[in-house]
Structures are given as structure tokens and as C-alpha cells.
Design an enzyme around this catalytic site. Structure first.
Site, short mmCIF file in Angstrom:
data_model
loop_
_atom_site.label_atom_id
_atom_site.label_comp_id
_atom_site.label_asym_id
_atom_site.label_seq_id
_atom_site.Cartn_x
_atom_site.Cartn_y
_atom_site.Cartn_z
N GLU A 258 1.14 -0.89 0.11
CA GLU A 258 0.07 0.03 -0.21
C GLU A 258 1.00 1.14 -0.02
OE1 GLU A 258 -0.96 3.36 1.90
OE2 GLU A 258 -1.75 2.23 3.61
N CYS A 297 -2.42 8.53 4.14
CA CYS A 297 -2.65 7.98 2.65
C CYS A 297 -3.78 8.22 2.13
CB CYS A 297 -2.17 5.65 2.93
SG CYS A 297 -3.63 5.75 3.95
#
Length: 676
Positions: A258, A297
Site C-alpha cells: 500500500e 495515505c
């Protein structure tokens, strides 16, 4: 101020930092508050400890055992989370930010504990999908199963969520039955270390289930095998480097990433100023820019609005951001704290300057802003910075440079096709949001951006009071994204658990498959007892235990009475000629629900006993119509058993109805709660 020694936990022992340790500074004051790292870690010993001690101990537990373990760990963290709050302030996080990190991580663990108990069997094997019939007469079948990998999961986590970032990976890993070695980012590892100490102090984790590396991993990745998993969160540059580790490539080690994500939020063309949706859009953007000082994020990096609304959006965001108080996160009036470190501050300012070559800064001067309760020059403080890009089609940096801080850029779009094209310029993102009240707009945008995004969040006045927010990954839903975002999937309920398991196709006879899976298969062996199964307690019932009933004839009078009693006078049950014209029926037929009622009358034992409640039925199918004069008989078989608590468990019964010619008429699965 004393400097905290952040230790590693390796092969059952705490190892203090040594002279190679790295110093860690407070994000608020810039003073050194901790040090972490040691050259004394024996990485092979850690891997061996996980594989030979932690793995076998976890695999000896059932999914439900592991779920109960997770629940207990979460409860222990919940009771002591104030300790994590106190430490986390020095990362620059506010009390509101703690809710995302600490409480979010604990909540995620609770969710996986619940899903383990409710959606997985009390077994060592997870059946993935239905049985596949591979032969004409049913003597040879196939079943996909999932079992734990026999290696170790190495979790390499980012600095921004030292608790949630660990727990969102650790919970599904442990539920799968795989031990983990956690490597947090050094800049915030002191918070992760405290959380690991709490988990170990709970006494609930088997030896070897969790280890901690505070500092560098050394040569650990070079020692991984096909049974191991690497789960990484961080920059795309680091991800690309790690992916190319020779051992990971040679051994086909699973790598879940990720990484960078230029998430977009789209204001629908139907949304005008002075509407609830317009205010919602401003609120979502302001929150995502300032929560964790934009160090998320999932934060909104690109703001896509109809060209006619650009000025109104900029004015609205200026007003919203103007009210954000920046300062010491411990101060009650502070709405946004500091970046995690001075190095991160330099990186944010450098990348913001790149954005500034293509866009005009319309709010937030990094050289002139106020800070409450702290020295802004010593701490890692920056203001929220809003940019406007007048020509997003020609821009490059705004679509390729992720500024991991409170920085976002407004861009105007001409029409929905243009908005979609701009959103997809991110080349793969974790999330895109859309604020619209128009279902047609929602459908159009979703179908055209979904391939580039791991999650599409749509909100409006209908859902705004309960919606969780653009930037809130939920354990029930996939967290990940294609392309630039890394191509991985974390969370997503049981999908996350399967990342740490091997899916295997097992083929064999019904008896063999039933023995392996712990679930009875219709073609499998049956067991009978002198006692009616409804008189037997949960622990006494055996998988495959079966009751065969006597037959019962269905008459015209039964059908008529049922129709009059229920009001269901559908022509197929009442008019022989009309029913005969229907291609599915030979003439007048019995109601399907009449057959279910008769079936219950055939197999139910009426006396008070251990069967407490009928909680539903699954997979009901009617295969063959029953006409007046036909008979039905029932086979009732214990298919699966799932403990629910100390007092009762769920028994799943396979029920099949056959007629006088032994042809299958109907089948379903009955769920009952049975006393233990």
C-alpha cells in the site's frame, strides 16, 4: 528530559538499542525523546522462532480460538489506551487524531474478532466456495479450502499510524493462524513498542505469535521463503526496492503493498453553493487536509470541481481552513498538530514547491502562520496549503507528486468525462470520493473510475449523518488500490485473512472431503442414533448424524386449506387448467411453503429440549413440483456446528425433501440454536 530506549522483541526476549541506534525527536519541540535500533538482532533466530514456536501454536487453535484471543487483546488495549494517547502527542497527533490511530486500530481488531466468530468455522480449515461435483454419480468431488501458511508475516509499517497501521495487518494475520514480525517506522516506533508491550502483557498471545523490530530489518527479507508474506506500507520508491529483493523474487514470496496515492474528491455537477452537499464537500476536504496534518495515505490531494464552482470552492475552503488552529496537540484549542519530524517538514515543503510550479497557492503561507503553545521553528509545523491549478490537463506534478502533508490542489473540470479523466490521471489510487445527489452521476462516475481506484466513496445529504468519511478505511471493506497505490488489498473482511492462507483444491470422495473440512456433504456418510437428534445437546451431536422421517401424502384438501388459511391463492395452486398451461407445472401443485411446513411437522420433536430456537434457513431450492396424491419424506442431517457462547451453539442442518419416487423435491439448510 529522559530519553526513552525503544527495544525490539525478538525470539521471546526484549533487546535494548545499542550504539548504532537512531535518535528520535519530538515533532512538537524538536528535542530528542527516544532512540531505537540495534545491530544485535539475529534475524534467522526470529524467523525460526516464528516458524517453529509461534506458527504451530497458532495453527493448533481454531479460527474461533484465535478470534477470542483477538477480542481479549483488543479489550486489554482498550483498557490501557490512555498510555498510547500520552505517547502519541509527541508524533504531532492531536487527541482527535488518536481516535483514528489508537481507537481505529482497536476497533479494527474487534471487527476481525467478530468476523472470525460469525463468518468462519470453529475449525482449522476454511471452505472457500461450494463443493464442486466432478463426477456423474457424486462419488468424486472437489472443494477449495484455505489453510494457514506455515511461515511468518513481516509487516513493514508507515510512520503516520503507529497503532492502527500495525493492528489492521496484525488482526487478520493472527486470525489466519500466522505469526507476525512487526517493523514500524523508526520515527514513531516508540508508540508501537508500547502497544506491543500491552499486547504481550495481556498474556493472551502464544509465544512466537508477535515479534517487534524497532529499527532496521537487517537481512531478514533475504531469508524469506514461499511460506512467508511481506506486507508493506510506505512510499512507492521503497516498495519498488523491496519488491526486487532477490529472495522475494526467487521464492515467489507474497508481497502486499500500500503505497503512494493521489486521491481525488469530485464535486458533482448537480451540487451548487448553499446546498447541504456543497457544505459537505467543503467539510470533507477540510477534514482530510488537516487530520493527522494531512499525513494519511487516504487524504484528498486533488479537488475536482465544475469549472463554474472553482471560485466558490476556493472561497469556502479558505474560510474553513482559516478556522484551523495549529499548535501543540496537547492544547485543547489545537485542531491540527505537527508533521512527524523535521525531515518530513522539509519533504513537504519541497514537494509543495513542485506543485507551486503548476498551481497558485491560494491559502497557507509556510513563512507566515501562527502556532499555539509551541515554537513553530523548533517543531515540525506547517500550515494547511491550498493550491489552484488553472490548467490540469497540462499539469504533471499535481497528478504525480504526493505531498504527504496538509496540501491539496483545486482543479476545474468541464464535464463528467473530463472529471473522470482527471481522477484517473492519478494512475491508481486508494480512494476517490464523489459528492452528488444524482444517482445517474454516481453511476457514470463509478463505472468509469472504479478500475483505477480501490474504493469509491459517495456521499450526499441522505447519508451524510452516518457516513464515515472519505479518508476512513473500514475493516469490512478493501483498503488498497491499483497502479501507483501498490496493487494490493488490505482489510476487506475475510479477504484480508486469506492473504495469509493458501487456497488449495482438494479432490476426493464425499467421506474424505467431509473428514477434511469438518462439514457434512450431502453425498457423504450418515450416522443414526436411537434418540431423536432434537433431544441431543450441542456437544452430543455428530457431523453427519441423520434422521429419516416417514412419508406424508399431500392432498387436494391440504392445498386448498393452506391457500385459504394463508391467502396465497396463486393460480398454480388453485386452477388445474391454468397451472397446466404453465411450462413449469404438470397441473395444480402444492405451495412450496406448504411443503416446508409439512417437512417441519415430519422432523420436529415437539417436547421441551435442548433445541432453543430456529434462527433461519439458507439456500432454499424447489427442484420438482408436488401434485395432489404425491408423498414427501425428509432427511435431516447435521451439516456443521458452530459454538456461539458458553450456553449454546449454532447447528446447521441439511434438509432434503423427496417424493414417493425418491426424486429430490426441495432442499435447504436449517439453522437452530442448541443448548451446550
Amino acid at each position: 528530559m529522559s530519553i526513552r530506549d525503544v527495544a525490539s522483541f525478538a525470539a521471546g526476549h526484549w533487546i535494548a538499542p545499542d550504539k548504532t541506534a537512531r535518535e528520535i525527536a519530538s515533532a512538537i519541540t524538536g528535542e530528542v525523546i527516544a532512540r531505537a535500533g540495534t545491530a544485535r538482532l539475529d534475524t534467522q533466530a526470529m524467523l525460526d522462532h516464528a516458524r517453529t514456536v509461534g506458527g504451530p501454536a497458532l495453527r493448533a487453535m481454531t479460527f474461533h480460538d484465535r478470534a477470542r484471543m483477538l477480542k481479549g487483546v483488543a479489550q486489554h488495549l482498550e483498557a490501557n489506551k490512555h498510555l498510547l494517547y500520552d505517547l502519541s502527542f509527541d508524533t504531532g497527533a492531536t487527541q482527535g487524531d488518536h481516535l483514528f490511530d489508537v481507537d481505529g486500530g482497536i476497533g479494527t481488531t474487534f471487527v476481525f474478532a467478530s468476523k472470525g466468530r460469525r463468518e468462519m468455522p470453529d475449525s482449522h480449515v476454511y471452505c472457500d466456495g461450494p463443493v464442486e461435483h466432478l463426477s456423474r454419480h457424486g462419488s468424486f468431488l472437489g472443494q477449495h479450502i484455505c489453510v494457514p501458511l506455515q511461515g511468518v508475516a513481516v509487516h513493514i509499517n508507515a510512520f503516520n499510524f503507529p497503532v492502527w497501521g500495525m493492528l489492521e495487518k496484525l488482526a487478520p494475520t493472527l486470525l489466519a493462524g500466522v505469526p507476525a514480525i512487526v517493523k514500524p517506522a523508526t520515527s514513531t516506533c516508540y508508540v508501537t513498542e508500547a502497544a506491543v508491550r500491552l499486547m504481550l502483557d495481556s498474556g493472551l498471545l502464544p509465544a512466537g505469535a508477535v515479534q517487534l523490530v524497532s529499527g532496521g530489518l537487517g537481512d531478514m527479507l533475504d531469508r524469506l521463503t514461499c511460506q512467508d508474506v511481506v506486507s508493506f506500507t510506505g512510499s512507492s520508491t521503497t516498495a519498488h526496492k523491496l519488491r526486487q529483493t532477490p529472495a522475494l523474487v526467487a521464492n515467489s514470496v507474497r508481497f502486499v503493498a500500500e503505497q503512494d496515492s493521489l486521491n481525488a474528491s469530485i464535486l458533482g455537477p448537480d451540487v451548487l453553493p448553499d446546498t447541504e452537499e456543497f457544505d459537505l464537500f467543503l467539510k470533507e476536504v477540510q477534514r482530510e487536509m488537516t487530520t493527522k496534518a494531512g499525513q494519511k495515505c487516504t487524504a484528498i490531494r486533488r479537488i475536482l470541481v465544475p469549472q463554474a464552482q472553482v471560485d466558490a470552492v476556493i472561497d469556502g475552503l479558505r474560510a474553513a481552513l482559516q478556522g484551523v488552529t495549529i499548535g501543540d496537540p496537547r492544547a485543547p484549542e489545537t485542531r491540527m498538530g505537527a508533521l512527524v519530524s523535521a525531515a518530513q517538514k522539509r519533504d513537504v515543503l519541497q514537494r509543495a514547491a513542485q506543485i507551486g510550479t503548476e498551481a497558485t497557492r491560494v491559502f497557507g503561507d509556510p513563512d507566515a502562520f501562527a502556532v499555539v503553545g509551541a515554537d513553530k521553528d523548533r517543531g515540525a509545523f506547517v500550515p494547511p496549503m491550498l493550491f489552484h491549478c488553472p490548467d490540469p490537463d497540462q499539469a504533471i506534478h499535481v497528478h504525480e507528486t504526493e505531498v504527504f502533508g496538509p496540501v491539496s490542489t483545486v482543479m476545474g473540470y468541464r464535464d463528467l468525462d473530463h472529471a473522470v479523466a482527471l481522477a484517473n490521471r492519478g494512475q491508481g489510487s486508494l480512494v476517490a470520493s464523489l459528492i452528488t445527489a444524482d444517482p445517474a452521476v454516481a453511476r457514470d462516475v463509478t463505472l468509469n473510475i472504479a478500475a483505477y481506484h480501490g474504493r469509491v466513496y459517495i456521499n450526499n445529504a441522505t447519508s451524510m449523518k452516518e457516513a464515515t468519511g472519505h479518508g476512513a478505511p473500514l475493516p469490512h471493506m478493501v483498503h488498497g488500490g491499483p497502479g501507483r497505490a501498490g496493487g494490493g488489498e488490505e482489510l476487506g473482511g475475510l479477504r484480508a485473512v486469506k492473504h495469509y492462507m493458501q487456497r488449495t483444491a482438494v479432490q476426493g470422495s464425499p467421506e474424505i472431503l467431509s473428514a477434511i473440512t469438518g462439514t457434512w456433504i450431502p453425498e457423504g456418510p450418515e450416522y443414526t442414533t436411537p434418540d431423536h437428534p432434537f433431544t441431543r445437546r450441542f456437544g452430543q451431536l455428530r457431523i453427519g448424524e441423520t434422521l429419516h422421517t416417514k412419508p406424508r401424502q399431500v392432498t387436494s384438501a391440504d392445498i386448498t386449506q393452506f391457500a385459504q388459511f394463508t391467502g396465497d391463492t396463486f393460480y398454480a395452486h388453485m386452477d388445474d387448467d391454468a397451472a397446466a398451461r404453465n411450462p413449469f407445472f404438470p397441473g395444480r401443485v402444492a405451495h412450496g411453503y406448504l411443503l416446508l411446513s409439512f417437512a417441519a411437522g415430519l422432523f420436529v420433536q415437539p417436547d421441551e429440549g435442548p433445541v432453543l430456537a430456529n434462527t433461519g434457513l439458507d439456500s432454499l431450492r424447489f427442484m420438482k413440483p408436488v401434485q395432489p396424491g404425491d408423498s414427501i419424506k425428509v432427511r435431516l442431517t447435521v451439516k456443521a456446528k458452530t459454538p456461539r457462547n458458553a450456553d449454546y451453539g449454532e447447528v446447521r442442518w441439511h434438509v432434503s425433501l423427496r417424493n414417493q419416487n425418491d426424486a429430490l423435491v426441495a432442499e435447504y439448510e436449517l439453522l437452530t440454536m442448541v443448548a451446550r
